[in-house]
Enzyme design. Structure first.
Site, PDB file in Angstrom:
ATOM      1  N   LYS A 113       0.724  -1.160   0.079  1.00 51.81           N
ATOM      2  CA  LYS A 113       0.159   0.025   0.147  1.00 51.81           C
ATOM      3  C   LYS A 113       1.109   1.172  -0.010  1.00 51.81           C
ATOM      4  CE  LYS A 113      -4.284  -1.904   1.640  1.00 51.81           C
ATOM      5  NZ  LYS A 113      -3.739  -3.570   1.596  1.00 51.81           N
TER       6      LYS A 113
HETATM    7  C1  LIG Z   1      -4.280  -4.481   0.850  1.00 50.26           C
HETATM    8  C2  LIG Z   1      -3.528  -5.642   0.698  1.00 50.26           C
HETATM    9  C3  LIG Z   1      -3.832  -6.730  -0.045  1.00 50.26           C
HETATM   10  C4  LIG Z   1      -5.324  -6.664  -1.124  1.00 50.26           C
HETATM   11  O1  LIG Z   1      -5.210  -5.699  -1.799  1.00 50.26           O
HETATM   12  P1  LIG Z   1      -6.451  -5.007  -2.500  1.00 50.26           P
HETATM   13  O2  LIG Z   1      -6.150  -3.830  -3.557  1.00 50.26           O
HETATM   14  O3  LIG Z   1      -7.448  -4.612  -1.495  1.00 50.26           O
HETATM   15  O4  LIG Z   1      -7.150  -6.343  -3.360  1.00 50.26           O
HETATM   16  C5  LIG Z   1      -3.076  -7.808  -0.157  1.00 50.26           C
HETATM   17  N1  LIG Z   1      -2.092  -7.689   0.587  1.00 50.26           N
HETATM   18  C6  LIG Z   1      -1.705  -6.966   1.477  1.00 50.26           C
HETATM   19  C7  LIG Z   1      -0.571  -7.217   2.167  1.00 50.26           C
HETATM   20  C8  LIG Z   1      -2.419  -5.743   1.674  1.00 50.26           C
HETATM   21  O5  LIG Z   1      -2.146  -4.851   2.479  1.00 50.26           O
END
Ligand SMILES: *Cc1c(COP(=O)(O)O)cnc(C)c1O
Length: 538
Positions: A113
């Site tokens: 993120k």
């Molecule tokens: C947020 C997240 C995801 C999922 O991503 P999306 O965009 O919500 O599908 C997968 N792995 C981790 C570690 C995350 O923080």
């Protein structure tokens, strides 16, 4: 480039307006009025581009030059990725001839993120500064108060994205004592004046309910100009398209000409994989995108039956979906009804917010006659009626044609906790290229392995690695502690995490999950921060 709501209406926003608004007033999500195509010679022109250069090329296709000049965009992007520890920003690692991992966790909080939130924080600051530079003397500057709830894994990326940004305050609520110590420390050791960690005595659901109620409180919302940084924000999707291009170009430089790439994406809110879909629609060559879910498998079930259904057992004839979840998540139901707690908590969702954006495109493609404007309008109306069904009945059944059209671009697989653990173990024990995957990445690796036998031999799978294994130490230790050679501190723990628990912390305790107590906290701390006025000197 203008943006409009997936649920229709006449509203057309600039990029800036769409980013600052987040969600559309009619409940829809903003999408670009068209998907830009790549310059014809992009493969040669962008071949040796750095991640930053590539970001500028791709993002500028979606942001009008009149809104943001190329040099302004370049400066924002440069600052956003200067915080990453790896010179490639998102490096690609080879596990075997047919498998790569695309490591997205080299940002400040060790999770993917960061790629989007580092950018979003700088964008917010840029837009606010530009607005405030135009103020007449005596006018009070525009400020943004970002409020969010976290169960631990994503709050820190938001905090690191917004720390120390002028005229932005951030309040992140977490359930006191129910967040892993490392994740709690990652948030509370950020002591910048504009960062406020609020530890609420209660559950994650309590925190989320309070945040929702704050946004619904129009008076409070207007007074404080509440902002959200959740994954429906268009800027986040946009920033995430870049690593698809970056990894493709990096493969092109090392592989023989005739390869195809299949991206395998651990998926929760559908943001990450949606960015891949935009890349594909722009013209990046790729095989079907693979969606990997944990036992919260609404998406995997959709790709089987065409029903988008919150409840796993109400889709008739879908045996796999009706079976109980396996592994350690068995029977562990969260209080909010239906969400299973798994070893990959960042993907524990009931419905995937960003899936609405894909549904809009599927709706649009199903309407083949009429002018562009009328197709747009009808797509929005159809989408709005689908989303109303989901809201009212918890499900919507889409037609066979829609499902077929979804299957042209995607495959989907569900991975249980048990399979997640065994995948972490088997990659660690791989004799040629041992690799320690975090549980989210392991969901992707397990799905990739399951899909591979039916793939064309020219396909190379690129599994998106969404977190560093140290961030989800419990699952990794559960998987690897039976292996005698494994030592967490030596094999996993990065230097940056050492001593984290002992560092100075700043946290505001709230004794009850009570919205009024949280409002008081926000008012008190926002008031204490000084607005930053630039430009308009008196
Ligand atoms: C947020 C997240 C995801 C999922 O991503 P999306 O965009 O919500 O599908 C997968 N792995 C981790 C570690 C995350 O923080």
């Amino acid at each position: 480039m203008k943006y409009f709501s997936t649920r229709g209406g006449a509203e057309r926003l600039s990029f800036e307006e769409a980013v600052l608004a987040g969600l559309a007033p009619n409940g829809g999500l903003y999408i670009p009025e068209h998907i830009p195509t790549l310059p014809t010679d992009w493969q040669t022109k962008w071949k040796s581009h750095t991640f930053v250069q590539l970001s500028v090329e791709i993002l500028s296709l979606f942001i009008s030059e009149t809104e943001m000049s190329r040099s302004e965009l370049t400066s924002i992007v440069e600052r956003s990725y200067s915080t990453f520890r790896h010179s490639d920003i998102t490096p690609l690692k080879k596990l075997d001839e047919k498998t790569r991992v695309l490591e997205l966790f080299h940002g400040p909080t060790f999770a993917f993120k960061d790629v989007a939130l580092q950018f979003l924080g700088n964008l917010f600051e840029f837009f606010l500064k530009r607005r405030n530079d135009k103020l007449a003397p005596g006018e009070s500057p525009e400020k943004l108060t970002v409020v969010g709830a976290t169960s631990g894994d994503t709050g820190s990326a938001a905090i690191y994205g917004l720390r120390n940004k002028a005229n932005v305050s951030i309040f992140i609520l977490h359930p006191k004592g129910r967040v892993s110590p490392i994740q709690e420390a990652q948030m509370t050791t950020v002591t910048d004046a504009n960062v406020h960690n609020v530890a609420v005595k209660g559950t994650f659901d309590d925190c989320q309910d309070i945040v929702k109620a704050l946004f619904a409180d129009t008076k409070f919302n207007a007074t404080h100009r509440l902002g959200a940084v959740n994954s429906i924000n268009w800027a986040r999707i946009l920033a995430q398209t870049v690593y698809y291009f970056h990894s493709y170009l990096s493969l092109s430089s090392t592989e023989a000409q005739n390869f195809q790439v299949q991206y395998v994406v651990p998926t929760g809110n559908f943001g990450d994989v949606l960015a891949g879909y935009y890349a594909k629609r722009m013209g990046l060559p790729m095989a079907k995108l693979a969606i990997a879910t944990n036992s919260n498998d609404i998406l995997a079930r959709f790709w089987k039956s065409g029903a988008y259904d919150k409840a796993a057992d109400s889709s008739p004839g879908d045996v796999a979906a009706a079976a109980p979840a396996h592994g350690s998540s068995d029977g562990k139901q969260a209080s909010s009804g239906g969400v299973l707690e798994t070893l990959s908590p960042a993907m524990d969702i009931l419905v995937s917010s960003n899936f609405e954006r894909l549904l809009w495109y599927l709706s649009y493609q199903s309407i083949t006659d009429g002018e562009e404007a009328s197709r747009h309008r009808k797509a929005g109306e159809q989408l709005a009626s689908w989303m109303n069904s989901v809201k009212a009945d918890g499900r919507v059944q889409l037609s066979k044609e829609i499902l077929e059209s979804a299957k042209r671009d995607f495959v989907a697989e569900k991975v249980t906790d048990e399979q997640t653990l065994s995948t972490i173990r088997s990659h660690y024990q791989d004799e040629t290229t041992p690799y320690i995957a975090d549980p989210h990445t392991a969901v992707g690796l397990a799905a990739a392995r399951r899909i591979a036998p039916s793939n064309d031999p020219s396909i190379i799978q690129v599994v998106l690695s969404t977190a560093h294994p140290a961030k989800f130490s419990e699952a990794v230790s559960q998987a690897l502690s039976p292996v005698s050679s494994f030592n967490f501190d030596r094999d996993v723990l990065p230097d940056e995490f050492k001593g984290l628990l002992e560092r100075e912390k700043r946290v505001i305790d709230v004794e009850r999950p009570d919205i009024d107590l949280v409002k008081e906290v926000i008012e008190r701390f926002v008031h204490a921060e000084k607005p930053v006025v630039t430009g308009a000197s008196v």
